[in-house]
Write a protein that holds these residues in place. Structure first.
Motif, PDB file in Angstrom:
ATOM      1  N   VAL A  32       0.853  -1.194   0.000  1.00  0.00           N
ATOM      2  CA  VAL A  32       0.000   0.000   0.000  1.00  0.00           C
ATOM      3  C   VAL A  32       0.887   1.242   0.000  1.00  0.00           C
ATOM      4  O   VAL A  32       2.060   1.177   0.353  1.00  0.00           O
ATOM      5  N   SER A  33       0.299   2.349  -0.368  1.00  0.00           N
ATOM      6  CA  SER A  33       1.034   3.612  -0.413  1.00  0.00           C
ATOM      7  C   SER A  33       0.889   4.345   0.925  1.00  0.00           C
ATOM      8  O   SER A  33       0.022   4.009   1.750  1.00  0.00           O
ATOM      9  N   LEU A  34       1.715   5.362   1.098  1.00  0.00           N
ATOM     10  CA  LEU A  34       1.594   6.204   2.296  1.00  0.00           C
ATOM     11  C   LEU A  34       0.229   6.882   2.333  1.00  0.00           C
ATOM     12  O   LEU A  34      -0.361   7.027   3.408  1.00  0.00           O
ATOM     13  N   ASP A  35      -0.275   7.270   1.171  1.00  0.00           N
ATOM     14  CA  ASP A  35      -1.589   7.913   1.119  1.00  0.00           C
ATOM     15  C   ASP A  35      -2.691   6.979   1.608  1.00  0.00           C
ATOM     16  O   ASP A  35      -3.621   7.410   2.288  1.00  0.00           O
ATOM     17  N   THR A  36      -2.580   5.695   1.276  1.00  0.00           N
ATOM     18  CA  THR A  36      -3.563   4.722   1.735  1.00  0.00           C
ATOM     19  C   THR A  36      -3.497   4.563   3.245  1.00  0.00           C
ATOM     20  O   THR A  36      -4.530   4.531   3.926  1.00  0.00           O
ATOM     21  N   ILE A  37      -2.290   4.480   3.781  1.00  0.00           N
ATOM     22  CA  ILE A  37      -2.123   4.356   5.235  1.00  0.00           C
ATOM     23  C   ILE A  37      -2.708   5.587   5.929  1.00  0.00           C
ATOM     24  O   ILE A  37      -3.426   5.468   6.923  1.00  0.00           O
ATOM     25  N   LYS A  38      -2.441   6.769   5.382  1.00  0.00           N
ATOM     26  CA  LYS A  38      -2.978   8.007   5.962  1.00  0.00           C
ATOM     27  C   LYS A  38      -4.506   8.021   5.892  1.00  0.00           C
ATOM     28  O   LYS A  38      -5.176   8.503   6.813  1.00  0.00           O
ATOM     29  N   ALA A  39      -5.065   7.479   4.813  1.00  0.00           N
ATOM     30  CA  ALA A  39      -6.526   7.411   4.688  1.00  0.00           C
ATOM     31  C   ALA A  39      -7.120   6.491   5.744  1.00  0.00           C
ATOM     32  O   ALA A  39      -8.159   6.803   6.338  1.00  0.00           O
ATOM     33  N   TRP A  40      -6.472   5.348   6.000  1.00  0.00           N
ATOM     34  CA  TRP A  40      -6.938   4.444   7.055  1.00  0.00           C
ATOM     35  C   TRP A  40      -6.908   5.135   8.408  1.00  0.00           C
ATOM     36  O   TRP A  40      -7.830   4.991   9.201  1.00  0.00           O
ATOM     37  N   ILE A  41      -5.836   5.869   8.660  1.00  0.00           N
ATOM     38  CA  ILE A  41      -5.712   6.593   9.932  1.00  0.00           C
ATOM     39  C   ILE A  41      -6.867   7.571  10.090  1.00  0.00           C
ATOM     40  O   ILE A  41      -7.499   7.639  11.151  1.00  0.00           O
ATOM     41  N   GLN A  42      -7.163   8.308   9.040  1.00  0.00           N
ATOM     42  CA  GLN A  42      -8.237   9.295   9.102  1.00  0.00           C
ATOM     43  C   GLN A  42      -9.607   8.624   9.184  1.00  0.00           C
ATOM     44  O   GLN A  42     -10.436   9.004  10.011  1.00  0.00           O
ATOM     45  N   ASP A  43      -9.838   7.624   8.343  1.00  0.00           N
ATOM     46  CA  ASP A  43     -11.151   6.957   8.310  1.00  0.00           C
ATOM     47  C   ASP A  43     -11.485   6.274   9.631  1.00  0.00           C
ATOM     48  O   ASP A  43     -12.635   6.268  10.060  1.00  0.00           O
ATOM     49  N   GLN A  44     -10.470   5.681  10.263  1.00  0.00           N
ATOM     50  CA  GLN A  44     -10.709   4.939  11.503  1.00  0.00           C
ATOM     51  C   GLN A  44     -10.352   5.748  12.742  1.00  0.00           C
ATOM     52  O   GLN A  44     -10.403   5.236  13.855  1.00  0.00           O
ATOM     53  N   ASP A  45      -9.996   7.007  12.539  1.00  0.00           N
ATOM     54  CA  ASP A  45      -9.649   7.918  13.635  1.00  0.00           C
ATOM     55  C   ASP A  45      -8.614   7.280  14.570  1.00  0.00           C
ATOM     56  O   ASP A  45      -8.794   7.250  15.784  1.00  0.00           O
ATOM     57  N   LEU A  46      -7.528   6.786  13.964  1.00  0.00           N
ATOM     58  CA  LEU A  46      -6.481   6.118  14.740  1.00  0.00           C
ATOM     59  C   LEU A  46      -5.591   7.144  15.434  1.00  0.00           C
ATOM     60  O   LEU A  46      -5.338   8.229  14.907  1.00  0.00           O
TER      61      LEU A  46
END
Length: 74
Positions: A32-46
């Motif tokens: 996965v890309s860094l953008d995908t990881i950042k999206a997961w962080i935002q979507d799941q409020d990690l």
């Protein structure tokens, strides 16, 4: 009498830099890309921490997000 610290999130013991997580996920066969990881962080409020200009997140949390994303592809 001891005072217990109140934190909104118990600090994870596996806080890992986003670039290291990206590099480790390359070996899974589902990179996965860094953008995908950042999206997961935002979507799941990690929970994240910034230290010396780098962002850290719980590796366990990202592994769960990665697992959900891969399972959703099937």
């Amino acid at each position: 009498m001891a005072i217990q610290a109140i934190t909104p999130y118990p600090v994870a013991q596996d806080m890992t830099d986003l670039r290291e997580i990206r590099d480790q996920l390359k070996d899974t066969g589902h990179p996965v890309s860094l953008d995908t990881i950042k999206a997961w962080i935002q979507d799941q409020d990690l929970y994240t921490e910034r230290y010396r200009g780098r962002t850290y997140v719980s590796y366990s949390d990202i592994l769960m997000a990665h697992q959900e994303a891969i399972a959703g592809r099937s």
